[in-house]
Design an enzyme around this catalytic site. Structure first.
Site, PDB file in Angstrom:
ATOM      1  N   THR A  57       0.935  -1.298   0.138  1.00  0.00           N
ATOM      2  CA  THR A  57       0.067  -0.192  -0.069  1.00  0.00           C
ATOM      3  C   THR A  57       0.920   1.227   0.009  1.00  0.00           C
ATOM      4  O   THR A  57       1.750   1.466   0.971  1.00  0.00           O
ATOM      5  CB  THR A  57      -0.890  -0.022   1.235  1.00  0.00           C
ATOM      6  OG1 THR A  57      -1.599  -1.157   1.300  1.00  0.00           O
ATOM      7  CG2 THR A  57      -1.738   1.340   1.245  1.00  0.00           C
TER       8      THR A  57
ATOM      9  N   LYS B 198      -0.192   4.628   8.888  1.00  0.00           N
ATOM     10  CA  LYS B 198       0.513   4.840   7.503  1.00  0.00           C
ATOM     11  C   LYS B 198      -0.326   5.199   6.527  1.00  0.00           C
ATOM     12  O   LYS B 198      -0.467   5.993   5.483  1.00  0.00           O
ATOM     13  CB  LYS B 198       1.636   3.770   7.377  1.00  0.00           C
ATOM     14  CG  LYS B 198       2.441   3.755   6.106  1.00  0.00           C
ATOM     15  CD  LYS B 198       2.901   2.454   5.312  1.00  0.00           C
ATOM     16  CE  LYS B 198       1.744   1.899   4.440  1.00  0.00           C
ATOM     17  NZ  LYS B 198       2.092   1.151   3.443  1.00  0.00           N
TER      18      LYS B 198
ATOM     19  N   LYS C 244      -7.584   1.576  -3.076  1.00  0.00           N
ATOM     20  CA  LYS C 244      -7.149   1.151  -1.773  1.00  0.00           C
ATOM     21  C   LYS C 244      -7.521   2.074  -0.709  1.00  0.00           C
ATOM     22  O   LYS C 244      -7.893   1.672   0.420  1.00  0.00           O
ATOM     23  CB  LYS C 244      -5.829   0.573  -1.615  1.00  0.00           C
ATOM     24  CG  LYS C 244      -5.490  -0.078  -0.044  1.00  0.00           C
ATOM     25  CD  LYS C 244      -6.060  -1.130   0.295  1.00  0.00           C
ATOM     26  CE  LYS C 244      -5.570  -1.600   1.732  1.00  0.00           C
ATOM     27  NZ  LYS C 244      -4.383  -2.382   1.637  1.00  0.00           N
TER      28      LYS C 244
END
Length: 286
Positions: free
Chosen positions: A93, A236, A168
């Protein structure tokens, strides 16, 4: 298919194992050589000491590493050593920006780069039931897809480079809101003196039902937060989301608030707790 797999952590190791079990010729790489050697011994694969060695002549190079800088470093090192026409599939990601950068870099060297973040967590990786959202060249994805099916239940092509990562981000935005709602529902039920088993049995059969409710309300109510995707990783990811929103003008007030709630969880020492630990900050105030 000759495959190199870089990043043999809690997600990457089982994903690479599924590739070996599907009959592919897989070479694993990890920055901790002992981890790569242990993986190879356990699954009957091979391991390499360097990215260049792992990538040598590979038709497919798969990444599942940490962040943008890791992807840049590994992909850049791998590219010259891959077979002509090879495909890099990045399951990390990251930002959409780095996905576009790497796609352009790969194309300039006669290869292709697919940004392909996944959803489903460690359990999905272990069980080969991940959902993949992919951005990049459709033909390159078609070449890689037979291998990716070894650990995926769904693979969706979203469009050009970067759109997998943007999708995502949509996933993480939705999860953040759902988990916060569940944390507050558990907290309210407990403070109100309800039989929480009965309450959630009732509401989980209706419109409030979600994967998070089905899988996390009982453990959250007991203050158990050792079940998967860590708070540090979620922060994150939400940082990537909020950076992108500042760029494109999306208004994400709830996401920004939940990100700060996760910061509180980190301050409580919950860096490695799972995402349902939003309930912990409410329990601490009881």
């Amino acid at each position: 298919m000759k495959i190199a797999f870089a990043g043999l952590g809690v997600m990457g190791a089982p994903m690479a194992r599924h590739l070996v079990e599907a009959g592919h010729d897989v070479t694993g790489f990890n920055r901790s050589p002992a981890k790569a050697e242990a993986w190879a011994s356990a699954v009957g694969g091979r391991f390499a000491a360097t990215v260049a060695e792992a990538a040598q002549g590979a038709d497919l190079f798969i990444l599942c590493v940490g962040n943008d800088d890791d992807v840049r470093a590994v992909a850049t090192e791998a590219l010259p050593h891959l077979a002509e026409g090879a495909v890099i599939v990045d399951h990390t990601t990251t930002s959409a920006k780095v996905a576009r950068e790497m796609a352009e870099l790969a194309e300039g060297q006669g290869r292709r780069f697919i940004d392909a973040p996944v959803s489903g967590g460690q359990a999905g990786a272990e069980n080969g039931q991940l959902s993949v959202m992919a951005g990049g060249d459709a033909g390159a994805l078609a070449k890689a897809e037979p291998a990716l099916q070894a650990y995926s239940k769904a693979i969706k092509h979203m469009g050009p480079a970067g759109t997998g990562q943007l999708t995502k981000m949509v996933n993480q935005i939705a999860i953040a809101g759902v988990v916060q709602g569940l944390a507050e529902a558990v907290h309210f039920a407990q403070v109100a003196g309800l039989d929480t088993d009965a309450a959630f049995d009732a509401v989980s059969k209706g419109a409030a039902q979600s994967w998070q409710m089905d899988n996390r309300w009982k453990t959250a109510a007991r203050g158990e937060f050792e079940f998967g995707f860590a708070v540090d990783w979620m922060r994150k990811d939400l940082g990537l989301v909020l950076d992108e929103a500042r760029s494109n003008g999306a208004r994400l007030a709830l996401t920004a608030l939940v990100d700060q709630f996760y910061a509180e969880v980190q301050a409580m020492g919950g860096n490695r707790w799972d995402t349902s630990s939003l309930a912990a900050r409410l329990q601490s105030k009881d």
